[in-house]
Design a protein around this motif. Structure first.
Motif, PDB file in Angstrom:
ATOM      1  N   MET A 138      -1.989   0.668 -16.465  1.00  0.00           N
ATOM      2  CA  MET A 138      -0.907   1.514 -15.957  1.00  0.00           C
ATOM      3  C   MET A 138      -0.724   1.155 -14.484  1.00  0.00           C
ATOM      4  SD  MET A 138      -0.061   3.683 -18.447  1.00  0.00           S
ATOM      5  CE  MET A 138       0.643   5.131 -17.732  1.00  0.00           C
ATOM      6  N   LYS A 139       0.530   0.995 -14.069  1.00  0.00           N
ATOM      7  CA  LYS A 139       0.845   0.660 -12.687  1.00  0.00           C
ATOM      8  C   LYS A 139       1.711   1.771 -12.119  1.00  0.00           C
ATOM      9  CE  LYS A 139       3.421  -2.814 -10.096  1.00  0.00           C
ATOM     10  NZ  LYS A 139       4.198  -4.049 -10.235  1.00  0.00           N
ATOM     11  N   TYR A 140       1.259   2.366 -10.992  1.00  0.00           N
ATOM     12  CA  TYR A 140       1.983   3.461 -10.366  1.00  0.00           C
ATOM     13  C   TYR A 140       2.365   3.052  -8.947  1.00  0.00           C
ATOM     14  CZ  TYR A 140       3.187   8.067  -8.619  1.00  0.00           C
ATOM     15  OH  TYR A 140       3.853   9.120  -8.070  1.00  0.00           O
ATOM     16  N   ALA A 141       3.640   3.193  -8.609  1.00  0.00           N
ATOM     17  CA  ALA A 141       4.141   2.827  -7.280  1.00  0.00           C
ATOM     18  C   ALA A 141       3.904   3.967  -6.302  1.00  0.00           C
ATOM     19  CB  ALA A 141       5.625   2.488  -7.356  1.00  0.00           C
ATOM     20  N   LEU A 142       3.008   3.762  -5.335  1.00  0.00           N
ATOM     21  CA  LEU A 142       2.786   4.753  -4.280  1.00  0.00           C
ATOM     22  C   LEU A 142       3.908   4.678  -3.246  1.00  0.00           C
ATOM     23  CD1 LEU A 142      -1.039   4.176  -3.783  1.00  0.00           C
ATOM     24  CD2 LEU A 142       0.053   6.069  -4.981  1.00  0.00           C
ATOM     25  N   ILE A 143       4.284   3.449  -2.883  1.00  0.00           N
ATOM     26  CA  ILE A 143       5.413   3.192  -1.982  1.00  0.00           C
ATOM     27  C   ILE A 143       6.285   2.160  -2.678  1.00  0.00           C
ATOM     28  CG2 ILE A 143       6.130   2.330   0.274  1.00  0.00           C
ATOM     29  CD1 ILE A 143       3.337   3.128   1.304  1.00  0.00           C
ATOM     30  N   ASN A 144       7.560   2.464  -2.848  1.00  0.00           N
ATOM     31  CA  ASN A 144       8.445   1.584  -3.602  1.00  0.00           C
ATOM     32  C   ASN A 144       9.665   1.244  -2.750  1.00  0.00           C
ATOM     33  OD1 ASN A 144       9.184   0.048  -5.743  1.00  0.00           O
ATOM     34  ND2 ASN A 144       9.752   1.742  -7.077  1.00  0.00           N
ATOM     35  N   ARG A 145       9.441   0.444  -1.696  1.00  0.00           N
ATOM     36  CA  ARG A 145      10.511   0.022  -0.790  1.00  0.00           C
ATOM     37  C   ARG A 145      10.537  -1.494  -0.759  1.00  0.00           C
ATOM     38  NH1 ARG A 145       8.307   4.218   3.282  1.00  0.00           N
ATOM     39  NH2 ARG A 145       9.177   6.127   2.427  1.00  0.00           N
ATOM     40  N   LYS A 146      10.994  -2.049   0.381  1.00  0.00           N
ATOM     41  CA  LYS A 146      11.011  -3.504   0.509  1.00  0.00           C
ATOM     42  C   LYS A 146       9.594  -4.068   0.353  1.00  0.00           C
ATOM     43  CE  LYS A 146      12.750  -7.198   3.395  1.00  0.00           C
ATOM     44  NZ  LYS A 146      13.479  -7.552   4.603  1.00  0.00           N
ATOM     45  N   PHE A 147       8.630  -3.409   1.021  1.00  0.00           N
ATOM     46  CA  PHE A 147       7.222  -3.715   0.805  1.00  0.00           C
ATOM     47  C   PHE A 147       6.622  -2.512   0.092  1.00  0.00           C
ATOM     48  CE2 PHE A 147       8.234  -6.360   4.463  1.00  0.00           C
ATOM     49  CZ  PHE A 147       7.744  -7.583   4.030  1.00  0.00           C
ATOM     50  N   GLY A 148       5.950  -2.766  -1.035  1.00  0.00           N
ATOM     51  CA  GLY A 148       5.429  -1.659  -1.819  1.00  0.00           C
ATOM     52  C   GLY A 148       3.916  -1.617  -1.842  1.00  0.00           C
ATOM     53  N   MET A 149       3.415  -0.503  -2.322  1.00  0.00           N
ATOM     54  CA  MET A 149       1.989  -0.333  -2.546  1.00  0.00           C
ATOM     55  C   MET A 149       1.837   0.299  -3.921  1.00  0.00           C
ATOM     56  SD  MET A 149      -0.937   1.823  -0.501  1.00  0.00           S
ATOM     57  CE  MET A 149      -0.578   1.081   1.048  1.00  0.00           C
ATOM     58  N   HIS A 150       1.005  -0.351  -4.763  1.00  0.00           N
ATOM     59  CA  HIS A 150       0.831   0.108  -6.131  1.00  0.00           C
ATOM     60  C   HIS A 150      -0.635   0.384  -6.417  1.00  0.00           C
ATOM     61  CE1 HIS A 150       4.570  -2.262  -6.209  1.00  0.00           C
ATOM     62  NE2 HIS A 150       4.962  -1.330  -7.064  1.00  0.00           N
ATOM     63  N   MET A 151      -0.869   1.301  -7.321  1.00  0.00           N
ATOM     64  CA  MET A 151      -2.195   1.585  -7.828  1.00  0.00           C
ATOM     65  C   MET A 151      -2.197   1.167  -9.300  1.00  0.00           C
ATOM     66  SD  MET A 151      -4.442   5.092  -7.662  1.00  0.00           S
ATOM     67  CE  MET A 151      -3.111   6.090  -8.238  1.00  0.00           C
ATOM     68  N   ILE A 152      -3.198   0.355  -9.675  1.00  0.00           N
ATOM     69  CA  ILE A 152      -3.280  -0.161 -11.040  1.00  0.00           C
ATOM     70  C   ILE A 152      -4.635   0.226 -11.613  1.00  0.00           C
ATOM     71  CG2 ILE A 152      -3.256  -2.228 -12.483  1.00  0.00           C
ATOM     72  CD1 ILE A 152      -1.615  -3.578 -10.248  1.00  0.00           C
ATOM     73  N   GLY A 153      -4.639   0.744 -12.813  1.00  0.00           N
ATOM     74  CA  GLY A 153      -5.875   1.092 -13.511  1.00  0.00           C
ATOM     75  C   GLY A 153      -5.724   0.801 -14.984  1.00  0.00           C
ATOM     76  N   GLY A 154      -6.838   0.550 -15.642  1.00  0.00           N
ATOM     77  CA  GLY A 154      -6.773   0.276 -17.068  1.00  0.00           C
ATOM     78  C   GLY A 154      -8.081  -0.238 -17.613  1.00  0.00           C
ATOM     79  N   VAL A 155      -7.999  -0.812 -18.798  1.00  0.00           N
ATOM     80  CA  VAL A 155      -9.162  -1.369 -19.494  1.00  0.00           C
ATOM     81  C   VAL A 155      -8.806  -2.765 -19.987  1.00  0.00           C
ATOM     82  CG1 VAL A 155     -10.085   0.871 -20.209  1.00  0.00           C
ATOM     83  CG2 VAL A 155      -8.491  -0.329 -21.699  1.00  0.00           C
ATOM     84  N   SER A 156      -9.836  -3.562 -20.226  1.00  0.00           N
ATOM     85  CA  SER A 156      -9.651  -4.903 -20.771  1.00  0.00           C
ATOM     86  C   SER A 156     -10.642  -5.141 -21.884  1.00  0.00           C
ATOM     87  CB  SER A 156      -9.863  -5.982 -19.710  1.00  0.00           C
ATOM     88  OG  SER A 156      -8.783  -6.065 -18.840  1.00  0.00           O
ATOM     89  N   THR A 157     -10.206  -5.882 -22.869  1.00  0.00           N
ATOM     90  CA  THR A 157     -11.081  -6.364 -23.925  1.00  0.00           C
ATOM     91  C   THR A 157     -11.324  -7.834 -23.658  1.00  0.00           C
ATOM     92  OG1 THR A 157     -10.177  -4.799 -25.516  1.00  0.00           O
ATOM     93  CG2 THR A 157     -11.312  -6.711 -26.403  1.00  0.00           C
TER      94      THR A 157
END
Length: 175
Positions: A138-157
Motif C-alpha cells: 500500500m502506498k500513501y501520499a503524505l505530501i502530493n505536490r511537485k516533490f512528494g513524500m510517500h509511505m509504503i508498507g506491505g508484505v512480500s513472498t
C-alpha cells in the motif's frame, strides 16, 4: 486520475549481514563475510484508489550472493566425507567426483598443532541465492505536490529458485 501504472523496475542490491552466524555451517559463525553487489529486476503494477492511496504488486527476480572468507581447503585422505562435511550443505553429487573428498575448515579454528593445513591458501565459500519476489504493498501520499513524500508498507513472498555454493581457492573452483 490515471488509475493504472505498470512500470518496469531494476535496482542494485547489496547483500550483507549486521549480525554473526552462517547458513553454511556453525564453524563459520565468527568468520568474516562479505556481500556482493547484485541486481533485482521485474515489473510492478499499481492501482490508484484515490489521489493519496494506491495498491501495488508485481513480480521481481532477486539475485543475492555473499562470500565466507578465511576458509582453508584440504583433501581428506582416509576419512569419510561425512565426518568433515558442512552441516547445512548437501553436495547433490550421486557419482564419486574428485571433489567428494575435499573438505573445508574455518581459518579461525586452525591451531598451531596442524602445520600441514597452515600451508594451504586462503579460500572463500561463495553462496548464490535467487528468489522470485511477489510483493503486495500500500502506498500513501503524505505530501502530493511537485516533490512528494510517500509511505509504503506491505508484505512480500519470496520463492527460492537458486541456492548454489562454490569454493574458490586460486585457480581451483568447485561447482
Amino acid at each position: 486520475l490515471n488509475r493504472w501504472s505498470i512500470p518496469p523496475n531494476a535496482a542494485p542490491v547489496d547483500f550483507s549481514s549486521l549480525g554473526e552466524g552462517s547458513s553454511i555451517d556453525p564453524q563459520f559463525n565468527n568468520g568474516s563475510k562479505s556481500g556482493e553487489l547484485n541486481m533485482s529486476y521485474g515489473i510492478k503494477a499499481s492501482y490508484a484508489i484515490n489521489k493519496k492511496l494506491s495498491v501495488r504488486t508485481g513480480i521481481n527476480k532477486v539475485n543475492l550472493g555473499y562470500n565466507t572468507n578465511n576458509v582453508v581447503l584440504y583433501r581428506s585422505v582416509g576419512f569419510s566425507s561425512s565426518s568433515s562435511s558442512l552441516r547445512n550443505v548437501s553436495s547433490g553429487n550421486s557419482n564419486n567426483s574428485s571433489s567428494d573428498n575435499i573438505s573445508v575448515i574455518s581459518g579461525e579454528d586452525l591451531s598451531t598443532s596442524s602445520p600441514e593445513l597452515l600451508a594451504a591458501s586462503n579460500t572463500s565459500i561463495n553462496q548464490s541465492l535467487g528468489y522470485i519476489e511477489v510483493p503486495l504493498e500500500m502506498k500513501y501520499a503524505l505530501i502530493n505536490r511537485k516533490f512528494g513524500m510517500h509511505m509504503i508498507g506491505g508484505v512480500s513472498t519470496l520463492l527460492l529458485q537458486d541456492n548454489e555454493i562454490s569454493i574458490k581457492a586460486g585457480d581451483f573452483e568447485t561447482p
